[in-house]
Scaffold this motif. Structure first.
Motif, mmCIF file in Angstrom:
data_model
loop_
_atom_site.group_PDB
_atom_site.id
_atom_site.type_symbol
_atom_site.label_atom_id
_atom_site.label_comp_id
_atom_site.label_asym_id
_atom_site.label_seq_id
_atom_site.Cartn_x
_atom_site.Cartn_y
_atom_site.Cartn_z
ATOM 1 N N ASN A 172 0.779 -1.243 0.000
ATOM 2 C CA ASN A 172 0.000 0.000 0.000
ATOM 3 C C ASN A 172 0.805 1.285 0.000
ATOM 4 O O ASN A 172 0.305 2.321 -0.418
ATOM 5 N N CYS A 173 2.014 1.247 0.534
ATOM 6 C CA CYS A 173 2.707 2.502 0.808
ATOM 7 C C CYS A 173 3.983 2.666 -0.006
ATOM 8 O O CYS A 173 4.440 3.783 -0.236
ATOM 9 N N ALA A 174 4.580 1.523 -0.431
ATOM 10 C CA ALA A 174 5.901 1.557 -1.044
ATOM 11 C C ALA A 174 5.914 2.377 -2.332
ATOM 12 O O ALA A 174 6.912 3.027 -2.643
ATOM 13 N N ALA A 175 4.810 2.364 -3.077
ATOM 14 C CA ALA A 175 4.787 3.068 -4.361
ATOM 15 C C ALA A 175 5.111 4.549 -4.168
ATOM 16 O O ALA A 175 5.755 5.158 -5.017
ATOM 17 N N CYS A 176 4.694 5.142 -3.064
ATOM 18 C CA CYS A 176 4.975 6.554 -2.812
ATOM 19 C C CYS A 176 6.164 6.755 -1.871
ATOM 20 O O CYS A 176 6.996 7.621 -2.088
ATOM 21 N N HIS A 177 6.221 5.976 -0.786
ATOM 22 C CA HIS A 177 7.253 6.226 0.232
ATOM 23 C C HIS A 177 8.544 5.451 -0.033
ATOM 24 O O HIS A 177 9.465 5.523 0.781
ATOM 25 N N GLY A 178 8.599 4.702 -1.168
ATOM 26 C CA GLY A 178 9.821 3.979 -1.508
ATOM 27 C C GLY A 178 9.844 2.601 -0.875
ATOM 28 O O GLY A 178 9.285 2.392 0.208
ATOM 29 N N LEU A 216 -1.221 13.924 -1.460
ATOM 30 C CA LEU A 216 -1.483 12.569 -1.944
ATOM 31 C C LEU A 216 -1.707 11.589 -0.804
ATOM 32 O O LEU A 216 -2.099 10.448 -1.019
ATOM 33 N N MET A 217 -1.423 12.004 0.436
ATOM 34 C CA MET A 217 -1.584 11.105 1.579
ATOM 35 C C MET A 217 -3.059 11.042 1.965
ATOM 36 O O MET A 217 -3.620 11.981 2.524
ATOM 37 N N ALA A 218 -3.681 9.899 1.591
ATOM 38 C CA ALA A 218 -5.118 9.733 1.834
ATOM 39 C C ALA A 218 -5.360 9.131 3.216
ATOM 40 O O ALA A 218 -4.429 8.692 3.876
#
Ligand code: HEC
Ligand code: HEC
Ligand code: HEC
Length: 353
Positions: A172-178, A216-218
């Motif tokens: 869920n998070c890696a795509a944005c936070h690396g 972008l942080m939903a």
């Protein structure tokens, strides 16, 4: 009246009664058939409207993408509540008001069709229609966690929670936070000592629950259950231990893009049609939107991130989410077109947030 005539009269009456009976019997059948065909027409119209307006967030099968909620339980929801949600939106969330009276594009009849289509619960048909229209949104990039990593993490104190957190994070998070929480051009790092000093576990949990409006942080409450939220909080709080143990995840590889001249030309055509009014001719920027024909932006932003921004838009700004309008291939084509500008793009200071 002869006996014979009486008989004829009786038969005649009987025939009239029978005919009437048949007609009476037929009337509801006709109404049922008309209602069924109206229902089918509404489902068909609603399905197309769904494909054009909703898949970017709620998914081709209503499964809900990333933090956006699934709609697969719509059949059990109150029809009026669904209508009001679509018509008026939900205040302070990405769910915009689609009703014409609220500044949206959908008429009352179109919203009625959407409600009927959502409640028809025919998500396989919806997904097929979305694919037929070429509107299936791009896949969210997911990091792969090797088995050895899980084995290593399992030996650590709090290993079970950290493993659970890694799974949630990778999906869920890696795509944005690396992949390793190192951050990207889309989102800040989550693996630093600085963050762990600044934010308590309760702060992190609150950010995950509420999101950061206008970015972008939903909010993740609809997508992650409390146990998953807790696991990813434990991961962010425990990232120092992972770093110390040398746990690293493979960096996400973007799917190879079609960089043929035809793809670039298609991307240029789409950019001219859809993006120049805000980003300027050839992406040189305008007062409304930043330059994309920009060395700093292009060299710092990986293809996957550009595709994600185009598909998902930037919440709280005028940058639309194109995922519902453009196909995967179209978004890839725009990305290779933008990439083709990199060699000659001017150096521009990054826009201040
Ligand atoms: C930009 C993303 C986005 C788009 C596009 C979008 N939605 Fe939503 N939708 C959301 C979010 C976020 C919520 C949850 C709002 C909340 O927290 O109450 C939501 C909630 C809903 C709900 C209520 C679900 C529930 O369980 O209460 C319905 C129904 C719905 N959307 C239908 C639609 C329809 C139909 C469309 C297309 C016309 C659409 N949405 C387009 C983001 C979106
Ligand atoms: C679509 C991109 C995106 C995704 C996916 C995403 N985030 Fe974020 N996240 C952001 C952005 C952008 C910010 C910075 C918001 C701001 O400007 O304050 C942020 C901020 C945060 C912060 C606060 C960081 C700080 O330094 O204050 C936390 C914690 C966080 N995200 C956790 C998560 C977790 C956990 C997930 C997965 C469940 C996730 N994020 C998924 C974009 C994203
Ligand atoms: C209605 C105006 C509008 C349209 C149309 C529009 N954009 Fe944007 N776009 C924006 C704004 C405003 C931003 C800056 C958002 C922010 O503040 O982060 C942006 C940001 C972006 C970014 C991120 C830039 C950066 O520096 O981080 C990309 C990439 C992008 N847009 C691509 C596109 C593409 C491709 C299209 C056409 C398919 C498009 N945009 C159409 C308004 C628009």
């Amino acid at each position: 009246m002869t006996t014979q005539m009486r008989w004829l009269a009786l038969i005649g009456t009987l025939m009239i009664v029978a005919g009437l009976g048949l007609a009476l019997f037929n009337e509801p059948a006709r109404q049922v058939a008309a209602a069924a065909s109206l229902h089918m027409a509404m489902v068909a119209e609603g399905t197309d409207l769904y494909a054009q307006n909703c898949v970017a967030c709620h998914g081709a099968s209503g499964e809900g993408i990333a933090a956006y909620p699934p709609l697969t339980t719509a059949a059990a929801m109150d029809a009026q509540l669904i209508y009001n949600t679509i018509d008026r939106g939900r205040y302070n969330t990405a769910m915009a008001a689609f009703g014409v009276d609220e500044g949206g594009t959908l008429t009352a009849m179109q919203i009625d069709s959407l409600v009927v289509a959502l409640q028809a619960d025919t998500w396989d048909t919806v997904a097929a229609r979305v694919a037929e229209l070429g509107l299936t949104p791009p896949q969210i990039t997911v990091a792969e966690i090797p088995a050895e990593t899980f084995t290593l993490v399992a030996t650590m104190p709090n290993g079970a929670a950290l493993s659970a957190g890694l799974t949630v994070y990778a999906e869920n998070c890696a795509a944005c936070h690396g992949a390793n929480g190192e951050g990207s051009t889309l989102a800040p790092a989550l693996n630093t000592d600085e963050l762990r000093v600044r934010l308590s576990d309760a702060d992190i949990a609150r950010i995950i629950q509420e999101g950061v409006p206008g970015t972008l942080m939903a909010s993740w409450v609809a997508a992650l259950d409390p146990a998953e939220q807790q696991a990813v909080v434990a991961l962010i709080g425990g990232w120092g231990e992972l770093n110390a143990a040398g746990v690293t995840l493979p960096v996400i590889e973007a799917a190879p893009l079609d960089t043929s001249p035809q793809a670039i030309a298609n991307g240029q055509r789409l950019f001219g049609l859809l993006c120049t009014q805000c980003h300027g001719v050839d992406g040189y920027g305008s007062p409304i939107a930043p330059a994309l024909n920009n060395q700093t932006f292009l060299s710092e932003t990986p293809d996957a991130a550009i595709q994600q921004i185009i598909a998902g838009g930037v919440t709280g700004t005028s940058m639309p989410a194109w995922g519902g309008y453009l196909t995967d291939a179209d978004i890839a084509a725009i990305t290779v077109y933008l990439r083709s500008l990199q060699a000659t793009a001017p150096i521009i200071a990054p826009a201040q947030p």
